[in-house]
Design an enzyme around this catalytic site. Structure first.
Site, mmCIF file in Angstrom:
data_model
loop_
_atom_site.group_PDB
_atom_site.id
_atom_site.type_symbol
_atom_site.label_atom_id
_atom_site.label_comp_id
_atom_site.label_asym_id
_atom_site.label_seq_id
_atom_site.Cartn_x
_atom_site.Cartn_y
_atom_site.Cartn_z
ATOM 1 N N THR A 299 91.288 -81.059 -30.943
ATOM 2 C CA THR A 299 90.998 -79.489 -31.106
ATOM 3 C C THR A 299 91.130 -78.750 -29.932
ATOM 4 O O THR A 299 92.043 -77.795 -29.945
ATOM 5 C CB THR A 299 89.696 -79.373 -31.849
ATOM 6 N N GLN A 329 92.543 -78.884 -37.824
ATOM 7 C CA GLN A 329 92.232 -78.050 -36.716
ATOM 8 C C GLN A 329 93.436 -77.695 -35.692
ATOM 9 O O GLN A 329 94.256 -78.708 -35.532
ATOM 10 C CB GLN A 329 91.106 -78.632 -35.911
ATOM 11 N N GLN A 351 92.850 -73.390 -39.659
ATOM 12 C CA GLN A 351 91.460 -73.974 -39.541
ATOM 13 C C GLN A 351 91.347 -73.747 -37.670
ATOM 14 O O GLN A 351 92.243 -74.203 -37.101
ATOM 15 C CB GLN A 351 91.504 -75.277 -39.943
ATOM 16 N N ASP A 352 90.130 -73.214 -37.556
ATOM 17 C CA ASP A 352 89.861 -73.286 -35.975
ATOM 18 C C ASP A 352 90.969 -72.241 -35.377
ATOM 19 O O ASP A 352 91.530 -72.737 -34.356
ATOM 20 C CB ASP A 352 89.886 -74.661 -35.398
ATOM 21 N N ASP A 373 86.420 -72.035 -40.207
ATOM 22 C CA ASP A 373 85.629 -71.920 -38.979
ATOM 23 C C ASP A 373 86.720 -70.997 -38.090
ATOM 24 O O ASP A 373 87.159 -71.462 -37.011
ATOM 25 C CB ASP A 373 85.485 -73.297 -38.190
ATOM 26 N N ARG A 441 78.559 -70.987 -40.428
ATOM 27 C CA ARG A 441 77.979 -72.230 -40.569
ATOM 28 C C ARG A 441 77.572 -72.565 -39.468
ATOM 29 O O ARG A 441 78.400 -72.576 -38.550
ATOM 30 C CB ARG A 441 78.503 -73.136 -41.448
ATOM 31 N N TRP A 443 77.582 -75.229 -36.507
ATOM 32 C CA TRP A 443 78.320 -76.077 -35.839
ATOM 33 C C TRP A 443 77.300 -76.919 -34.977
ATOM 34 O O TRP A 443 77.331 -78.205 -34.971
ATOM 35 C CB TRP A 443 79.425 -75.510 -35.028
#
Length: 536
Positions: A299, A329, A351-352, A373, A441, A443
């Protein structure tokens, strides 16, 4: 409400710890405490490694400190000693990597351990200089740099988790570093609570920045010009950054990036200070890549743009990752630049999308696109007057606006979304009723996110926030808050009933998460020339 596990109880426990440790100040010169290492260490979060390393350390570490300032320096020195040992061990691990996945995670760890050593070194150097002259960094600076050092260790570990491979990087040593940095954070927190949190004097920021930003002749003032058509100093952004890194002075350096799509991955190194990238508009100047965990990157290393140099600024451009939702990610922008600013930029991914990794960061009038995220990391970051667009995720996925990664109760980090908008992108709108979208959320255990005076469109779930999987563990220790939001999904009637969730009604509480408080913006943002709101 479960008071025992509530944020109020956590606050009380933290306050008791501070009161207990502060009492050392009035007792520090008594004969009974000067030689009692056990007594000093018993007031830290991790007393056992504190006692061991103070007793077995070299030189001055074998003796108990005489006062609190000395104890703080010893804690940082011991953390630095362990980081240096771990850094050497990490370098020797390369030949033991069994596959390319371990090799990829190892490369991240090399860089992250080097930066941890750098952050601890700069903290210790400035703390030691304060004993001879006026302190060259504030306690707020020290807490930020220590927080970054701890975040780096966690990021190293996360790289191995990305590929579900074993982390053989001497886990006991890594644990020792984490515990000693945590002790340093707790002790430095005593000084932080006794002083003005907004006293930050960044040494690398130029008072010329405001004039440069507001000038209509910014292009003419540029030190280098990047142009795909060859009518500039370089054809790639990275080539210009490499040239800037060779300069001797560290004052503001402007790189003007002409319109075009630049298909490259860029890095601004830790030693490349005060870089300002200026484009011709977020729709015209685009830096794009497609790295992802699905294609073999961690990531961390998937980022199209990785920014580490302090004092970075970006204006009027786009950072994009086009890997797509199926590749997992895939970071568009990763920033660990202290006192950095992103103004009128677009950050696009799935994502990310935006990794606000560490340090103090400010985003103004930016457009951020993603799915799972979207904004994640462990920086102290304020996003102000921004538009955050949730895109259509893979089937069965839910959108998460944030995933904040605070993993120690003494880290001065968190995500604040202020005066912004959370909206559905065009591809999500047709199916918005079938996709869950949450504000965040947890992490990590002490995840902290606050949404202030922000427009929440119909896409946001009535419950507002999501667990991490099926775990209830973080729900007592996280801090999630909402203050005077508006729009179709702003009602808090059906929000989660977790101990860590707060409907904030007090302006004084909400003010803790403003630009002035969370990132000490009042002391350094005026010099950048970027418009900002210091308070609520």
């Amino acid at each position: 409400m479960n008071v025992q596990g509530s944020p109020l109880a956590m606050e009380i426990k933290t306050l008791i710890f501070f009161i207990s440790l502060t009492s050392i100040l009035s007792m520090a010169f008594s004969r009974s405490t000067r030689s009692n290492i056990t007594w000093w260490c018993s007031n830290t979060p991790h007393p056992e490694p504190c006692r061991y390393f103070m007793s077995h350390g070299h030189g001055a570490h074998r003796f108990a400190p005489k006062h609190m300032t000395q104890f703080r320096k010893i804690m940082v020195r011991l953390a630095l000693d362990q980081a240096i040992i771990a850094g050497k061990n990490t370098k020797g691990f390369g030949h033991s990597c069994e596959n390319w996945k371990q090799k990829a995670a190892w490369r991240d760890c090399l860089k992250l351990f080097d930066d941890t050593i750098h952050q601890l070194n700069r903290t210790l150097r400035d703390l030691e200089s304060s004993s001879r002259k006026k302190m060259s960094c504030s306690d707020f600076d020290a807490q930020t740099w220590l927080s970054t050092a701890l975040t780096n260790i966690r990021t190293c570990e996360s790289g191995f988790m990305d590929f579900n491979v074993s982390d053989s990087l001497t886990p006991s040593t890594s644990n020792n570093i984490s515990q000693m940095i945590s002790n340093s954070l707790a002790v430095n927190g005593i000084f932080l609570r006794r002083k003005n949190l907004t006293e930050v004097l960044p040494r690398w920021l130029s008072r010329l920045d405001k004039r440069l930003l507001l000038s209509s002749t910014t292009k003419a003032r540029a030190h280098l010009v990047v142009a795909k058509d060859g009518f500039g100093n370089f054809r790639t952004v990275q080539a210009a950054l490499n040239a800037a890194a060779k300069r001797k002075r560290t004052t503001r350096f402007i790189i003007y990036v002409k319109r075009g799509v630049y298909r490259e991955n860029i890095e601004v190194s830790t030693t490349n200070l005060n870089i300002m990238l200026i484009g011709e508009g977020m729709k015209r100047t685009i830096i794009t890549g497609s790295r992802s965990v699905g294609s073999g990157y961690t990531t961390y290393s998937s980022a199209t743009a990785g920014i580490d140099g302090p004092g970075f600024m970006a204006l009027d451009m786009t950072f994009s990752n086009t890997a797509g939702p199926s590749k997992g990610q895939a970071v568009a922008l990763r920033s660990a630049s202290d006192l950095s600013v992103f103004y009128r930029c677009a950050i696009q991914g799935y994502q990310d999308t935006l990794m606000v990794h560490s340090q103090r960061q400010f985003y103004r009038e930016c457009y951020i696109y993603g799915t799972v995220d979207i904004i994640f990391g462990n920086a102290a970051v304020v996003l102000q007057n921004c538009s955050i667009f949730a895109r259509r995720p893979l089937k069965g996925q839910a959108n998460m606006i944030t995933a904040q990664g605070r993993n120690d109760p003494y880290q001065n980090t968190g995500i604040a979304i202020h005066n912004s908008r959370i909206l559905a992108s065009n591809d999500l709108k047709p199916v918005v009723g079938t996709v869950k979208t949450y504000l965040g959320r947890p992490w990590q255990q002490y995840s902290r996110t606050v949404v202030l005076k922000t427009y929440l469109d119909i896409l946001v779930s009535p419950s507002g926030w999501s667990k991490w999987g099926n775990s209830d563990f973080e729900l007592n220790t996280l801090y999630y808050g909402e203050y005077k939001n508006y729009g179709p999904s702003s009602s808090t009637k059906w929000r989660v009933k977790w101990p860590g969730f707060h409907v904030i009604t007090s302006p004084s509480v909400a003010s803790r998460f403003t630009a002035n408080s969370l990132i000490a913006g009042g002391s350094w943002l005026p010099a950048t020339g970027v418009p900002f709101t210091a308070g609520l």
